[in-house]
Every structure is written in structure tokens, then in C-alpha cells.
Design an enzyme around this catalytic site. Sequence first.
Site, short mmCIF file in Angstrom:
data_model
loop_
_atom_site.label_atom_id
_atom_site.label_comp_id
_atom_site.label_asym_id
_atom_site.label_seq_id
_atom_site.Cartn_x
_atom_site.Cartn_y
_atom_site.Cartn_z
N ARG A 177 65.96 -69.20 39.38
CA ARG A 177 66.12 -67.91 38.70
C ARG A 177 67.59 -67.55 38.56
O ARG A 177 68.46 -68.09 39.25
CB ARG A 177 65.40 -66.81 39.48
CG ARG A 177 65.96 -66.60 40.87
CD ARG A 177 65.52 -65.29 41.51
NE ARG A 177 65.97 -65.22 42.90
CZ ARG A 177 67.20 -64.90 43.27
NH1 ARG A 177 68.11 -64.62 42.34
NH2 ARG A 177 67.52 -64.85 44.54
N GLY A 211 70.64 -64.58 38.88
CA GLY A 211 70.98 -63.66 39.95
C GLY A 211 71.57 -64.36 41.16
O GLY A 211 71.88 -65.56 41.13
N GLY A 252 64.31 -61.17 38.75
CA GLY A 252 65.07 -62.37 38.47
C GLY A 252 64.15 -63.42 37.88
O GLY A 252 63.12 -63.73 38.46
N CYS A 269 71.86 -59.24 45.80
CA CYS A 269 72.21 -59.26 44.37
C CYS A 269 73.71 -59.17 44.15
O CYS A 269 74.17 -58.82 43.06
CB CYS A 269 71.49 -58.14 43.62
SG CYS A 269 69.71 -58.06 43.92
N ALA A 291 59.99 -58.54 42.60
CA ALA A 291 59.59 -58.29 43.99
C ALA A 291 59.73 -56.81 44.28
O ALA A 291 60.83 -56.25 44.18
CB ALA A 291 60.43 -59.10 44.96
N SER A 313 63.45 -55.91 42.87
CA SER A 313 64.37 -56.86 42.25
C SER A 313 63.67 -57.61 41.12
O SER A 313 62.46 -57.83 41.17
CB SER A 313 64.89 -57.87 43.28
OG SER A 313 65.59 -57.21 44.32
#
Length: 304
Positions: free
Chosen positions: A158, A160, A227, A256, A240, A225
Amino acid sequence: GRPETPRMPVDSLPSSTPQLFFPASREESPSGASPGRLEGDALRAESIPLPPPQTAALSPARGGEHGERRQSCAARYPPGEVRRLLWTSSLGCRDYEEVRAWQERLVARRRAGEIPDVLLVCSHPPVVTAGRATTPTELAAVRPMLEAAGIPLLPCERGGRLTYHGPGQVIAYPIMHLGGQDRDLHAYQRRLEAVVLATLARFGVLGDRRAGLPGVWVGEAKIASVGIAVRGWVTWHGLALNLSGDLRPFRLFSPCGIKGLVVTSLAEMVGRELRRAEVEEALVAAFVAEFGCERKAVSPQDLR
């Protein structure tokens, strides 16, 4: 300090469904498009062309002969006309690497047109994952602290940087084909955030966004979050939401890449325990509403 909230039990939604065949679109990246890092590297796309379109006959309601063909569910359907089929499955609490490999298999099957879009909902034992924007300096700094805490540090595809996953989260991994006008990664990220905002609202919590920072906040604290990764215009990874439990692992690093970031949970915001099954159902319902899907719950065994 912030009061700790108890961890919620993990539920699953047992059901079964026959394996069907759903051809995917062959559309590739539009000319001139640059599906790379966007929005602080929260988004990641790999420009891999889709395989040729495939079709397969399905058995009619009676008799053993093959009958009518199935229209592609990968095409973009205008709102209010035809709803795209979405398989949803609650996996419970599973190892991060297991679910990551599971996603990869589903992405391959989705690109091949073997399955419709899929939404996996789960949680993980404690783990910190490093997205593609994580720097070597960050990794070197956080590794000793995580080793001392007994928390694995794993790389992932992902966008991030560093984030924490634990059993107190509700995590959603959409395996979705983005076709036509849906091929806007900024818009897709915003829609995942909208799913979280609608889920929070279901429990009377007002969330908001931060310009240039993927995810969802409540006041000054981050509660979710986002991503993603995209392969051949099929998405994986996802979001999440902090439901409950011990949030102290977030203090071991800058989540992050944001120094001094404060995190919170839904249970902390509402001031009471919440059943995981209730929150999972709210999130799935918000996802179905946001993306205009026709939902079919399937068991994890049906996705093997």
C-alpha cells in the site's frame, strides 16, 4: 492519559455461496494517466493491463445444460440502474501475512473475471506495517522499539508510511475493479473515507477529514487510516477503523509520518463498549450504500 477500553470479541458471519464466474473488463489505464503516488503516497497503482475479457455460461434454473451468459459486473453501472454484486466476508482475527496473501489471490481471480468484487472484514494480531513511502531512517528508528515490544514489522504494497494494526480494529479490504469513470484514485480514497464517516455517524460520532492527509479524524485525534494499492485497476489493502483496545503501540513511532499524532477509538468516543459484529455490519452497510452494491455474504471457505 487516555483510559483503555476492553477488547471486543471477534465474530464471523457463516454462510455459503456457489462459485460463479464474473468476467472483468479489459480496459487499461487511460492515455496520459499517471497512476502513481498520490495524496501523500496513500494511493498506489501498478499499471498492469487486464487480461482479455472472458465469459462463461451459467446453468439455468432447471436442467443441467448451460444457459444464459452473465454480464460483466466489472463495468461501471450508472446509479439507480444495475447494482454491482459484492461478496462480503468476515474473517475474524487473522495473521496479517495470511490475509495479505489472501488478498493477492483474490486480486488475481478478480482480474481474471472468476469472482465479483469482494469486501473482506477482519482484524489482526498486533503488527506494524510499512507502506511504500516509509523511509530507511524510519525503519531503523522503529525496529528496536518494536522488537522490544514483541510487535512484528512487515513491509506491504500500500501507499503511505508506518501504521499499527491490532485486534481492536475493524479492518476492511475491498477487492474492487475500477472501470470507466471510477478510475480516479483520489475519488476512490475519498469514498473509503466516506464509508468511515457514515459508520461513525451511525454511532453518533462526527468525523472529518484533513486536507492532504488520508484518513478520518474526530476532533484532533485520528480514528481511521486509509492506504490502498491497485493492480490492473483492481484494488486491495483499504481502511482500518479503531474500534477499541490498547492504542499504546501507536506511540512507538510517528503514525503515517505525522509526529505527535493523537489516535482515538470509536469506543472511547461513545464512552461504552460496542459489539464488533454491530460495528462491522454498520461499516459493510455504509460501504454497500456508498458504492451502490448488491451484497451477498459468503463464508471465508467460499473464498479459498
